[in-house]
Design an enzyme around this catalytic site. Sequence first.
Site, PDB file in Angstrom:
ATOM      1  N   LYS A 160       0.839  -1.213   0.000  1.00  0.00           N
ATOM      2  CA  LYS A 160       0.000   0.000   0.000  1.00  0.00           C
ATOM      3  C   LYS A 160       0.865   1.250   0.000  1.00  0.00           C
ATOM      4  CE  LYS A 160      -1.818   1.672   4.000  1.00  0.00           C
ATOM      5  NZ  LYS A 160      -1.506   3.107   4.132  1.00  0.00           N
ATOM      6  N   ASN A 161       1.851   1.290   0.895  1.00  0.00           N
ATOM      7  CA  ASN A 161       2.635   2.521   1.041  1.00  0.00           C
ATOM      8  C   ASN A 161       3.614   2.751  -0.100  1.00  0.00           C
ATOM      9  OD1 ASN A 161       1.245   2.995   3.359  1.00  0.00           O
ATOM     10  ND2 ASN A 161       2.937   2.559   4.767  1.00  0.00           N
ATOM     11  N   ARG A 193      -8.535  -0.514   4.694  1.00  0.00           N
ATOM     12  CA  ARG A 193      -7.637   0.451   4.049  1.00  0.00           C
ATOM     13  C   ARG A 193      -6.302  -0.205   3.686  1.00  0.00           C
ATOM     14  NH1 ARG A 193      -6.232   4.938   7.700  1.00  0.00           N
ATOM     15  NH2 ARG A 193      -4.900   5.272   5.912  1.00  0.00           N
ATOM     16  N   CYS A 217      -4.693  13.318  12.654  1.00  0.00           N
ATOM     17  CA  CYS A 217      -5.520  12.128  12.519  1.00  0.00           C
ATOM     18  C   CYS A 217      -5.358  11.373  13.819  1.00  0.00           C
ATOM     19  CB  CYS A 217      -5.122  11.298  11.325  1.00  0.00           C
ATOM     20  SG  CYS A 217      -3.665  10.355  11.600  1.00  0.00           S
ATOM     21  N   ARG A 234       0.485  14.760  12.887  1.00  0.00           N
ATOM     22  CA  ARG A 234       0.912  14.593  11.501  1.00  0.00           C
ATOM     23  C   ARG A 234       0.911  15.893  10.694  1.00  0.00           C
ATOM     24  NH1 ARG A 234      -1.467   8.882   9.424  1.00  0.00           N
ATOM     25  NH2 ARG A 234       0.467   8.776   8.260  1.00  0.00           N
ATOM     26  N   ASP A 249       4.437   0.909  12.038  1.00  0.00           N
ATOM     27  CA  ASP A 249       3.253   0.231  11.499  1.00  0.00           C
ATOM     28  C   ASP A 249       3.131  -1.217  11.974  1.00  0.00           C
ATOM     29  OD1 ASP A 249       2.411   2.480  10.210  1.00  0.00           O
ATOM     30  OD2 ASP A 249       2.989   1.845   8.199  1.00  0.00           O
TER      31      ASP A 249
HETATM   32  C1  UD1 Z   1       4.070   6.973   6.190  1.00  0.00           C
HETATM   33  C2  UD1 Z   1       3.231   5.737   6.035  1.00  0.00           C
HETATM   34  C3  UD1 Z   1       2.700   5.282   7.384  1.00  0.00           C
HETATM   35  C4  UD1 Z   1       3.832   5.101   8.374  1.00  0.00           C
HETATM   36  C5  UD1 Z   1       4.704   6.340   8.442  1.00  0.00           C
HETATM   37  C6  UD1 Z   1       5.950   6.161   9.290  1.00  0.00           C
HETATM   38  C7  UD1 Z   1       2.347   6.030   3.800  1.00  0.00           C
HETATM   39  C8  UD1 Z   1       1.178   6.291   2.934  1.00  0.00           C
HETATM   40  N1  UD1 Z   1       2.139   6.034   5.129  1.00  0.00           N
HETATM   41  O1  UD1 Z   1       3.215   8.006   6.687  1.00  0.00           O
HETATM   42  O2  UD1 Z   1       2.009   4.043   7.180  1.00  0.00           O
HETATM   43  O3  UD1 Z   1       3.296   4.857   9.660  1.00  0.00           O
HETATM   44  O4  UD1 Z   1       5.148   6.706   7.113  1.00  0.00           O
HETATM   45  O5  UD1 Z   1       6.679   5.084   8.849  1.00  0.00           O
HETATM   46  O6  UD1 Z   1       3.432   5.775   3.325  1.00  0.00           O
HETATM   47  N2  UD1 Z   1       6.119  14.805  10.402  1.00  0.00           N
HETATM   48  C9  UD1 Z   1       6.326  16.139  10.664  1.00  0.00           C
HETATM   49  N3  UD1 Z   1       6.219  17.019   9.621  1.00  0.00           N
HETATM   50  C10 UD1 Z   1       5.947  16.634   8.343  1.00  0.00           C
HETATM   51  C11 UD1 Z   1       5.745  15.263   8.092  1.00  0.00           C
HETATM   52  C12 UD1 Z   1       5.844  14.364   9.152  1.00  0.00           C
HETATM   53  O7  UD1 Z   1       6.572  16.531  11.791  1.00  0.00           O
HETATM   54  O8  UD1 Z   1       5.865  17.478   7.451  1.00  0.00           O
HETATM   55  C13 UD1 Z   1       6.204  13.832  11.522  1.00  0.00           C
HETATM   56  C14 UD1 Z   1       4.857  13.121  11.760  1.00  0.00           C
HETATM   57  O9  UD1 Z   1       4.024  13.878  12.578  1.00  0.00           O
HETATM   58  C15 UD1 Z   1       5.312  11.836  12.424  1.00  0.00           C
HETATM   59  C16 UD1 Z   1       6.661  11.559  11.758  1.00  0.00           C
HETATM   60  O10 UD1 Z   1       7.081  12.782  11.159  1.00  0.00           O
HETATM   61  O11 UD1 Z   1       5.500  12.024  13.799  1.00  0.00           O
HETATM   62  C17 UD1 Z   1       6.615  10.481  10.718  1.00  0.00           C
HETATM   63  O12 UD1 Z   1       5.686  10.828   9.709  1.00  0.00           O
HETATM   64  P1  UD1 Z   1       5.923  10.442   8.199  1.00  0.00           P
HETATM   65  O13 UD1 Z   1       7.150   9.631   8.040  1.00  0.00           O
HETATM   66  O14 UD1 Z   1       5.791  11.669   7.368  1.00  0.00           O
HETATM   67  O15 UD1 Z   1       4.664   9.524   7.930  1.00  0.00           O
HETATM   68  P2  UD1 Z   1       3.710   9.519   6.671  1.00  0.00           P
HETATM   69  O16 UD1 Z   1       4.496   9.755   5.424  1.00  0.00           O
HETATM   70  O17 UD1 Z   1       2.526  10.355   6.935  1.00  0.00           O
END
Ligand code: UD1
Length: 416
Positions: A22-23, A397, A116, A121, A305
């Site tokens: 999925k990711n 999902r 969320c 996030r 995850d």
């Molecule tokens: C992706 C995965 C999700 C997984 C996560 C961490 C997808 C679609 N989803 O989510 O399943 O749990 O990686 O491995 O690939 N953060 C910030 N600022 C930002 C972006 C992120 O502070 O602009 C923080 C988030 O709040 C969180 C951490 O970084 O605490 C990790 O988030 P991130 O790696 O971005 O996760 P996703 O890409 O949303």
Amino acid sequence: MEKLVIRGGKPLTGRVRISGAKNAVLPVIASTLLVNGTCCIRGVPCLTDVRMMVDLLGYMGADISWEGETLSVRAGNLNNREAPFEYVSKMRASFLIMGPLLARFGQARIFMPGGCNIGTRPIDLHLKGFVSLGAEVIKEKGYVEARIRDRLKGTRVYLDFPSVGATENIMMAAVMAEGTTHIQNAAEEPEIVDLANFLNAMGGRVSGAGTNLITIEGVPSLRGSTHTVIPDRVEAGTYMVAATLTGGEVYLENVISEHLKPVIAKLEEVGAKIKNGGAGVRVTAPDKILPINLQTLPYPGFPTDMQSQMTSLLAVADGTSIITETVFENRFMHTEELIRMGADIKVDGRIAVIKGVSRLSGARVQATDLRGGAALIIAALAASGQTEIGYVYHVDRGYERLEEKLGGLGADISRA
Ligand code: UD1
């Protein structure tokens, strides 16, 4: 509202084929927006998140056909270059279309993803990257709009945290920028490598994916291409934990064991036997589940995850385990539901202390989020009696043909 009904106590045995990730597929689908030509993606899992991304591209005006595991996308002249509330509110990954839209059209408008249930996030790191590349970012009426005057310009972006989504979005934006972009402290997840491979197949010049320094030499244009997505390491890990907890023996087909290293290491510590063979992995449960400590981290650390599923496993370990969640600040919601099933878990902030009990018992519980839902399913498979799991849409999902796959391994599971 649909629910899953599981009568526990049956060891999982047999073979299960793992679906495409999925990711990995979500950013790959988003990156088809970079080109006018047709992209063919293979190994696409049939999941509600994938359907949502496909619908979003359809809403924007892309021609799409999806047959079995093959998705074909041609994003010719798009009539919409924005993602409204309906899409972004249901799936944060919709925000991944911003990088490609900015690169190709110089403009994108997306409803601002909010917090969320697993954490706040934010998207600050994505936006920091776009601004460094020369975009102007405006937030108004709940939308984030990014635009550029001419072309994006190669730059150096340091991520304060190795965010998966920010790394992907910045890669997709920078691939057609003028000059070279370096992403420092980039995420190293296998899904990033998969995206880089697809971008390179389209004519991009991305190197270093899978390390913390990604270099993207901008090219003037890209072409449509074909790609097969990597297997889903979280789905695989979930079946491995389920086999271990139920006292079973399962052979997983279509896995890349390298991607599962941290999960395999922790399952071996718990006592499970893991054997690589052919294109698969065999998991054999131990007689007794040993307690362990674990901490979630960005890849190659233990994946957040898989944290919820491990909580279910450790709930019946022979002693006390400690889990520290460092990636998302609110990812222990499933523990309250596990407590309803007889687990002994105390959560304090980002730490969960799990005292193993001899057995969990069936109860009425609710999936709190995607992986939290998976954790309840795993717990239910091993629990005595019947468990009813509500809000199962969370699980749909990310797990393809769940009842069919678990049923094939001998589980007593149905949807009501
Ligand atoms: C992706 C995965 C999700 C997984 C996560 C961490 C997808 C679609 N989803 O989510 O399943 O749990 O990686 O491995 O690939 N953060 C910030 N600022 C930002 C972006 C992120 O502070 O602009 C923080 C988030 O709040 C969180 C951490 O970084 O605490 C990790 O988030 P991130 O790696 O971005 O996760 P996703 O890409 O949303």
